[in-house]
Motif scaffolding. Sequence first.
Motif, PDB file in Angstrom:
ATOM      1  N   ILE A 214       0.837  -1.200   0.000  1.00  0.00           N
ATOM      2  CA  ILE A 214       0.000   0.000   0.000  1.00  0.00           C
ATOM      3  C   ILE A 214       0.870   1.247   0.000  1.00  0.00           C
ATOM      4  N   LEU A 215       1.873   1.242   0.868  1.00  0.00           N
ATOM      5  CA  LEU A 215       2.739   2.403   0.967  1.00  0.00           C
ATOM      6  C   LEU A 215       3.487   2.637  -0.345  1.00  0.00           C
ATOM      7  N   GLU A 216       3.962   1.555  -0.941  1.00  0.00           N
ATOM      8  CA  GLU A 216       4.706   1.714  -2.180  1.00  0.00           C
ATOM      9  C   GLU A 216       3.848   2.328  -3.278  1.00  0.00           C
ATOM     10  N   GLN A 217       2.625   1.854  -3.341  1.00  0.00           N
ATOM     11  CA  GLN A 217       1.706   2.368  -4.348  1.00  0.00           C
ATOM     12  C   GLN A 217       1.491   3.872  -4.175  1.00  0.00           C
ATOM     13  N   ARG A 218       1.265   4.280  -2.921  1.00  0.00           N
ATOM     14  CA  ARG A 218       0.998   5.696  -2.679  1.00  0.00           C
ATOM     15  C   ARG A 218       2.262   6.534  -2.814  1.00  0.00           C
ATOM     16  N   ALA A 219       3.372   5.937  -2.379  1.00  0.00           N
ATOM     17  CA  ALA A 219       4.624   6.697  -2.399  1.00  0.00           C
ATOM     18  C   ALA A 219       4.985   7.090  -3.829  1.00  0.00           C
ATOM     19  N   LYS A 220       4.670   6.226  -4.766  1.00  0.00           N
ATOM     20  CA  LYS A 220       4.958   6.524  -6.167  1.00  0.00           C
ATOM     21  C   LYS A 220       4.295   7.824  -6.597  1.00  0.00           C
ATOM     22  N   LEU A 221       3.089   8.045  -6.092  1.00  0.00           N
ATOM     23  CA  LEU A 221       2.350   9.259  -6.449  1.00  0.00           C
ATOM     24  C   LEU A 221       2.750  10.432  -5.583  1.00  0.00           C
ATOM     25  N   ALA A 222       3.137  10.157  -4.364  1.00  0.00           N
ATOM     26  CA  ALA A 222       3.327  11.240  -3.405  1.00  0.00           C
ATOM     27  C   ALA A 222       4.719  11.856  -3.469  1.00  0.00           C
ATOM     28  N   PHE A 223       5.725  11.035  -3.722  1.00  0.00           N
ATOM     29  CA  PHE A 223       7.101  11.519  -3.646  1.00  0.00           C
ATOM     30  C   PHE A 223       7.752  11.570  -5.027  1.00  0.00           C
ATOM     31  N   TYR A 224       8.753  12.378  -5.139  1.00  0.00           N
ATOM     32  CA  TYR A 224       9.579  12.355  -6.351  1.00  0.00           C
ATOM     33  C   TYR A 224      10.414  11.084  -6.365  1.00  0.00           C
ATOM     34  N   ASP A 225      10.796  10.666  -7.544  1.00  0.00           N
ATOM     35  CA  ASP A 225      11.559   9.424  -7.664  1.00  0.00           C
ATOM     36  C   ASP A 225      12.848   9.490  -6.865  1.00  0.00           C
ATOM     37  N   GLY A 226      13.127   8.430  -6.146  1.00  0.00           N
ATOM     38  CA  GLY A 226      14.415   8.302  -5.506  1.00  0.00           C
ATOM     39  C   GLY A 226      14.640   9.113  -4.249  1.00  0.00           C
ATOM     40  N   VAL A 227      13.616   9.811  -3.747  1.00  0.00           N
ATOM     41  CA  VAL A 227      13.872  10.565  -2.515  1.00  0.00           C
ATOM     42  C   VAL A 227      13.710   9.695  -1.278  1.00  0.00           C
ATOM     43  N   LEU A 228      13.081   8.531  -1.440  1.00  0.00           N
ATOM     44  CA  LEU A 228      12.912   7.659  -0.285  1.00  0.00           C
ATOM     45  C   LEU A 228      14.053   6.668  -0.195  1.00  0.00           C
ATOM     46  N   ASP A 229      14.677   6.573   0.954  1.00  0.00           N
ATOM     47  CA  ASP A 229      15.647   5.516   1.187  1.00  0.00           C
ATOM     48  C   ASP A 229      14.934   4.168   1.127  1.00  0.00           C
ATOM     49  N   ASP A 230      15.659   3.138   0.728  1.00  0.00           N
ATOM     50  CA  ASP A 230      15.018   1.829   0.551  1.00  0.00           C
ATOM     51  C   ASP A 230      14.366   1.305   1.822  1.00  0.00           C
ATOM     52  N   GLU A 231      14.976   1.625   2.952  1.00  0.00           N
ATOM     53  CA  GLU A 231      14.469   1.032   4.194  1.00  0.00           C
ATOM     54  C   GLU A 231      13.244   1.764   4.747  1.00  0.00           C
ATOM     55  N   VAL A 232      12.956   2.929   4.207  1.00  0.00           N
ATOM     56  CA  VAL A 232      11.893   3.744   4.796  1.00  0.00           C
ATOM     57  C   VAL A 232      10.538   3.042   4.780  1.00  0.00           C
ATOM     58  N   ILE A 233      10.131   2.566   3.621  1.00  0.00           N
ATOM     59  CA  ILE A 233       8.796   1.970   3.529  1.00  0.00           C
ATOM     60  C   ILE A 233       8.673   0.687   4.353  1.00  0.00           C
ATOM     61  N   PRO A 234       9.626  -0.242   4.234  1.00  0.00           N
ATOM     62  CA  PRO A 234       9.507  -1.437   5.088  1.00  0.00           C
ATOM     63  C   PRO A 234       9.457  -1.082   6.575  1.00  0.00           C
ATOM     64  N   TYR A 235      10.189  -0.075   6.952  1.00  0.00           N
ATOM     65  CA  TYR A 235      10.227   0.317   8.365  1.00  0.00           C
ATOM     66  C   TYR A 235       8.869   0.866   8.804  1.00  0.00           C
ATOM     67  N   CYS A 236       8.309   1.760   8.018  1.00  0.00           N
ATOM     68  CA  CYS A 236       6.971   2.282   8.331  1.00  0.00           C
ATOM     69  C   CYS A 236       5.964   1.151   8.417  1.00  0.00           C
ATOM     70  N   ALA A 237       6.026   0.246   7.441  1.00  0.00           N
ATOM     71  CA  ALA A 237       5.066  -0.857   7.404  1.00  0.00           C
ATOM     72  C   ALA A 237       5.199  -1.723   8.642  1.00  0.00           C
ATOM     73  N   ALA A 238       6.438  -2.002   9.028  1.00  0.00           N
ATOM     74  CA  ALA A 238       6.649  -2.859  10.194  1.00  0.00           C
ATOM     75  C   ALA A 238       6.109  -2.195  11.451  1.00  0.00           C
ATOM     76  N   LEU A 239       6.363  -0.900  11.587  1.00  0.00           N
ATOM     77  CA  LEU A 239       5.878  -0.197  12.778  1.00  0.00           C
ATOM     78  C   LEU A 239       4.357  -0.215  12.856  1.00  0.00           C
ATOM     79  N   ALA A 240       3.712   0.031  11.721  1.00  0.00           N
ATOM     80  CA  ALA A 240       2.248   0.072  11.730  1.00  0.00           C
ATOM     81  C   ALA A 240       1.656  -1.315  11.921  1.00  0.00           C
ATOM     82  N   ALA A 241       2.350  -2.331  11.417  1.00  0.00           N
ATOM     83  CA  ALA A 241       1.825  -3.693  11.544  1.00  0.00           C
ATOM     84  C   ALA A 241       1.848  -4.143  12.997  1.00  0.00           C
ATOM     85  N   GLN A 242       2.841  -3.678  13.726  1.00  0.00           N
ATOM     86  CA  GLN A 242       2.894  -4.002  15.150  1.00  0.00           C
ATOM     87  C   GLN A 242       1.635  -3.515  15.857  1.00  0.00           C
ATOM     88  N   GLU A 243       1.114  -2.404  15.374  1.00  0.00           N
ATOM     89  CA  GLU A 243      -0.068  -1.837  15.998  1.00  0.00           C
ATOM     90  C   GLU A 243      -1.306  -2.098  15.162  1.00  0.00           C
TER      91      GLU A 243
END
Length: 411
Positions: A214-243
């Motif tokens: 979900i995050l990847e899909q939205r990030a494509k629209l929300a951010f410019y290419d390449g501004v996100l570090d690779d670990e950012v999305i998995p990290y966000c996802a992991a944090l939210a999944a815990q909760e």
Amino acid sequence: MNIFEDILTSPRIFKNRDVLRHTYTPDDLPHRDEQIRTLASILAPALRGETPSNVLIYGKTGTGKTATVKFVGRQLEEISRKLNVRCMVHYINCELIDTQYRVLASLANALGRTVPMTGWPTDQVYEEVKKALDMKEQTVIIVLDEIDKLVKKGDEVLYNLSRINSELEKGKVSIIGISNDLKFKNYLDPRVISSLSEEEIIFPPYNAEQLKDILEQRAKLAFYDGVLDDEVIPYCAALAAQEHGDARKALDLLRVSGEIAEKENADRVTKEHVKKAVKKIESDHIAEAVRTLPTQSKILLFGMVLLTESGYRKFTTGEVYAVYKNLCRRIGMDVLTQRRISDLISELDMLGIINSIVISKGRYGRTREIKLDVPIDDVKRVILEDYRLEALERIEKDLRNVASLSVFEEA
DNA sequence: CCTCCACCGGAAAGCCGGGTCA
DNA sequence: TGACCCGGCTTTCCGGTGGAGG
């Protein structure tokens, strides 16, 4: 240099920030195919001029209930226009529109009738809705989001709406109820339940993998290419999944991380920004919780702040109560009983503003041991925003100069 | 092992503002 | 309009209790 030039030349992070807000309905909902198909097949009869079954939808916050319903609703309206069928979807958020009258009035207005938002007898509005439906041979699918909020004020609306079909000549009505409270049926009349829940759809929480998609899909629209570090999305996802797998939280996290990066003038978003975002979101939550506290609880909490500031890392109910009582006297507020304060302390505990556990100090009694475990400066600032509590600021200054503990005495 | 502190927390009743109904 | 009801907040009353100190 022109200030706008400055802003324009600073690194650009967001292509479109709004995509990350929860008001945005994407064109594609990952991992909700099953629910989408089920809902669509339930609503499909509307296109053949039949009345669709009523549906109840359950799921925790951030599981995509509202997004799915809006998505399917849009598609339904789109195709019914093509096929020239009179079918519309009317969305009502019951948190805002929470009485029988307002629901009916909102419906009537959506059907092109002018009904004032207040004033008419309820049954007249009801008649108006029926007339509009019959005249246009209209099929309406009413979406009641957060339906549990409506139920708490009486189930009359639901009762009326669920049997409206038998009073209509040509119009048709069906209801989609959305709830995150599984127990809300308990408040309902059994007849309403059976008519409302002809069909039920459950929305399970997302797991980390799904959140990532979900995050990847939205990030494509929300951010410019390449501004996100690779670990950012998995990290966000992991944090939210815990909760509880809350997609809304995951999206907030990503958005706030981006905003922080932007503010820092960084050219990419890193894991560090996410960590800061976690902190910021948490402290915003606390500030909001404190702000909406009743006045008495604010005074109480202020007492705890004073105690903490004068070196007490932890304290008991009795101690806080003494301080609280003094504060109330000095600013001329009513003093509540210790029994009540005890309950208010429990509430603060549940809100996560304080930590309290019941301990026994043997000979010296049994009490709650209380710790303030949030940034006290933030808490203090928010409490002092309350105009009724301005006086507390002065008291605090006096105390700094005098021995701060004097609050204890003169019981 | 018993006592007894200092509070916990349940039950019930009172109070108050708001809404409903005849 | 007044009688009545409702739900949230608060007080009153009170029985209950973990464990340090005797």
